[in-house]
Design a protein around this motif. Structure first.
Motif, PDB file in Angstrom:
ATOM      1  N   ALA A 179       0.860  -1.193   0.000  1.00  0.00           N
ATOM      2  CA  ALA A 179       0.000   0.000   0.000  1.00  0.00           C
ATOM      3  C   ALA A 179       0.892   1.237   0.000  1.00  0.00           C
ATOM      4  O   ALA A 179       1.690   1.430   0.932  1.00  0.00           O
ATOM      5  CB  ALA A 179      -0.890  -0.008   1.246  1.00  0.00           C
ATOM      6  N   VAL A 180       0.783   2.060  -1.045  1.00  0.00           N
ATOM      7  CA  VAL A 180       1.651   3.242  -1.171  1.00  0.00           C
ATOM      8  C   VAL A 180       0.868   4.493  -0.777  1.00  0.00           C
ATOM      9  O   VAL A 180      -0.196   4.765  -1.345  1.00  0.00           O
ATOM     10  CB  VAL A 180       2.170   3.401  -2.612  1.00  0.00           C
ATOM     11  N   ALA A 181       1.401   5.263   0.166  1.00  0.00           N
ATOM     12  CA  ALA A 181       0.751   6.506   0.594  1.00  0.00           C
ATOM     13  C   ALA A 181       1.313   7.681  -0.200  1.00  0.00           C
ATOM     14  O   ALA A 181       2.514   7.929  -0.156  1.00  0.00           O
ATOM     15  CB  ALA A 181       0.998   6.726   2.084  1.00  0.00           C
ATOM     16  N   ALA A 182       0.442   8.366  -0.949  1.00  0.00           N
ATOM     17  CA  ALA A 182       0.824   9.509  -1.803  1.00  0.00           C
ATOM     18  C   ALA A 182       1.743   9.039  -2.935  1.00  0.00           C
ATOM     19  O   ALA A 182       2.935   9.338  -2.974  1.00  0.00           O
ATOM     20  CB  ALA A 182       1.476  10.617  -0.983  1.00  0.00           C
ATOM     21  N   ALA A 183       1.129   8.304  -3.873  1.00  0.00           N
ATOM     22  CA  ALA A 183       1.902   7.677  -4.967  1.00  0.00           C
ATOM     23  C   ALA A 183       2.152   8.624  -6.143  1.00  0.00           C
ATOM     24  O   ALA A 183       2.790   8.228  -7.128  1.00  0.00           O
ATOM     25  CB  ALA A 183       1.166   6.436  -5.444  1.00  0.00           C
ATOM     26  N   GLU A 184       1.675   9.876  -6.047  1.00  0.00           N
ATOM     27  CA  GLU A 184       1.805  10.800  -7.187  1.00  0.00           C
ATOM     28  C   GLU A 184       3.220  11.374  -7.268  1.00  0.00           C
ATOM     29  O   GLU A 184       3.460  12.557  -6.997  1.00  0.00           O
ATOM     30  CB  GLU A 184       0.742  11.916  -7.124  1.00  0.00           C
ATOM     31  N   ASP A 185       4.157  10.530  -7.665  1.00  0.00           N
ATOM     32  CA  ASP A 185       5.563  10.921  -7.712  1.00  0.00           C
ATOM     33  C   ASP A 185       6.253  10.024  -8.737  1.00  0.00           C
ATOM     34  O   ASP A 185       6.041   8.806  -8.748  1.00  0.00           O
ATOM     35  CB  ASP A 185       6.179  10.702  -6.316  1.00  0.00           C
ATOM     36  N   GLU A 186       7.087  10.655  -9.588  1.00  0.00           N
ATOM     37  CA  GLU A 186       7.701   9.901 -10.678  1.00  0.00           C
ATOM     38  C   GLU A 186       8.621   8.787 -10.171  1.00  0.00           C
ATOM     39  O   GLU A 186       8.586   7.661 -10.679  1.00  0.00           O
ATOM     40  CB  GLU A 186       8.500  10.890 -11.540  1.00  0.00           C
ATOM     41  N   ASP A 187       9.452   9.096  -9.155  1.00  0.00           N
ATOM     42  CA  ASP A 187      10.385   8.071  -8.649  1.00  0.00           C
ATOM     43  C   ASP A 187       9.633   6.908  -7.991  1.00  0.00           C
ATOM     44  O   ASP A 187      10.016   5.749  -8.138  1.00  0.00           O
ATOM     45  CB  ASP A 187      11.374   8.688  -7.641  1.00  0.00           C
TER      46      ASP A 187
END
Ligand SMILES: CCCC(=O)OP(=O)(O)O
Length: 301
Positions: free
Chosen positions: A19-27
């Motif tokens: 579960a990824v929290a705040a996935a809006e990131d290119e890396d």
């Protein structure tokens, strides 16, 4: 030893859900793509759905049709952190991963009394570094979570780090409690704690590792430095784990290794209900993938 060995090890375990929290990131999304390519895990991506899809469409178009990825909208980083933590709490995911969210925000959700991921143990951060021209992996704890740990907390921080090191094949790690000097000085708490931890290890109050300190950073990692200073210690020059006295020392060491020494890093929080991938927001996609591999290795399979 290279951090790639963590991925080689993680691949051998059954695929898990992250579960990824705040996935809006290119890396973050690049690390997700690489993990999927290696069939390491499935993903629940929490965050700004529009932004996540925008980045995926622009950079990682193969991700969008993958059944192994589910995107769940959250209005704020705080909501994303809460939803991701709840997914782990409810066993819908096996691992939590910090995305583009401040450490303090995700920690608040992790420590929530109702749906958080606390166990009876202390939670602590463990980072593992692959440093150019340094022959072994080096673990550092705690660079991110415990501010000014006392002796009792340091015992648990060591136990968490030893468990992580053992999960990736360092079976009897050497632990150096770091101070500014390598002699016990009654005015320097770090040296007093280091001496007590070493004695607790000798008396088998802390097991599965060899602890000796206080050691300064140079003589913990360099036999030559220890020899020049006449330090007789089984850990000097051989430390696998550096226990730092405060978060400032740990965080600055973490970032000086990555920025000045061009080290690669993986990082997790240990001692929680499930492993938590926790890197700096500014760390590379590669580091986030190594962290994920470290978390998978330390998951109870
Ligand atoms: C393990 C480093 C934690 C940290 O400092 O995170 P940020 O750089 O994202 O604040």
């Amino acid at each position: 030893m290279k951090l790639q060995s963590l991925i080689d090890r993680a691949i051998q375990f059954p695929s898990i859900t992250v579960a990824v929290a705040a996935a809006e990131d290119e890396d973050v999304l690049e690390a997700v793509q690489e993990a999927l390519r290696r069939r390491l895990s499935r993903f629940l991506l929490y965050g700004d759905k529009e932004k996540i899809i925008e980045i995926i469409n622009a950079k990682f178009p193969h991700l969008i049709n993958k059944g192994d990825v589910q995107i769940i909208h959250a209005l704020t980083n705080q909501e994303a952190a809460e939803k991701a933590v709840k997914a782990v709490h409810l066993n819908e995911a096996n691992v939590l991963m910090k995305g583009n969210v401040q450490t303090a925000v995700i920690l608040k959700a992790i420590l929530n009394k109702e749906y958080g991921l606390r166990t009876g143990n202390i939670l602590s951060h463990v980072a593992v570094f692959e440093i150019p021209d340094f022959e072994r992996l080096l673990f550092i704890t705690d660079a991110a979570m415990n501010l000014y740990p006392d002796l009792g907390q340091k015992v648990q921080i060591i136990e968490n780090a030893v468990a992580i090191a053992r999960s990736v094949g360092v079976n009897w790690p050497t632990v150096a409690p770091i101070a500014a000097v390598e002699v016990v000085n009654p005015s320097m708490q770090a040296t007093l704690d280091a001496a007590a931890l070493s004695q607790m290890n000798r008396r088998e109050q802390i097991t599965n590792c060899l602890i000796d300190g206080p050691l300064a950073l140079d003589n913990a990692v360099s036999s030559l430095s220890a020899e020049q200073k006449g330090i007789k210690s089984e850990v000097a020059g051989r430390a696998d784990i550096l226990l730092v006295p405060t978060i400032e020392v740990g965080n600055a060491l973490y970032k000086s290794l990555t920025y000045f020494a061009k080290a690669k890093v993986g990082g997790v929080i240990a001692g929680a209900k499930a492993p938590i991938v926790l890197t700096s927001r500014a760390d590379s996609a590669e580091s986030k993938l190594y962290s994920l591999a470290l978390a998978i290795c330390s998951t109870k399979h």
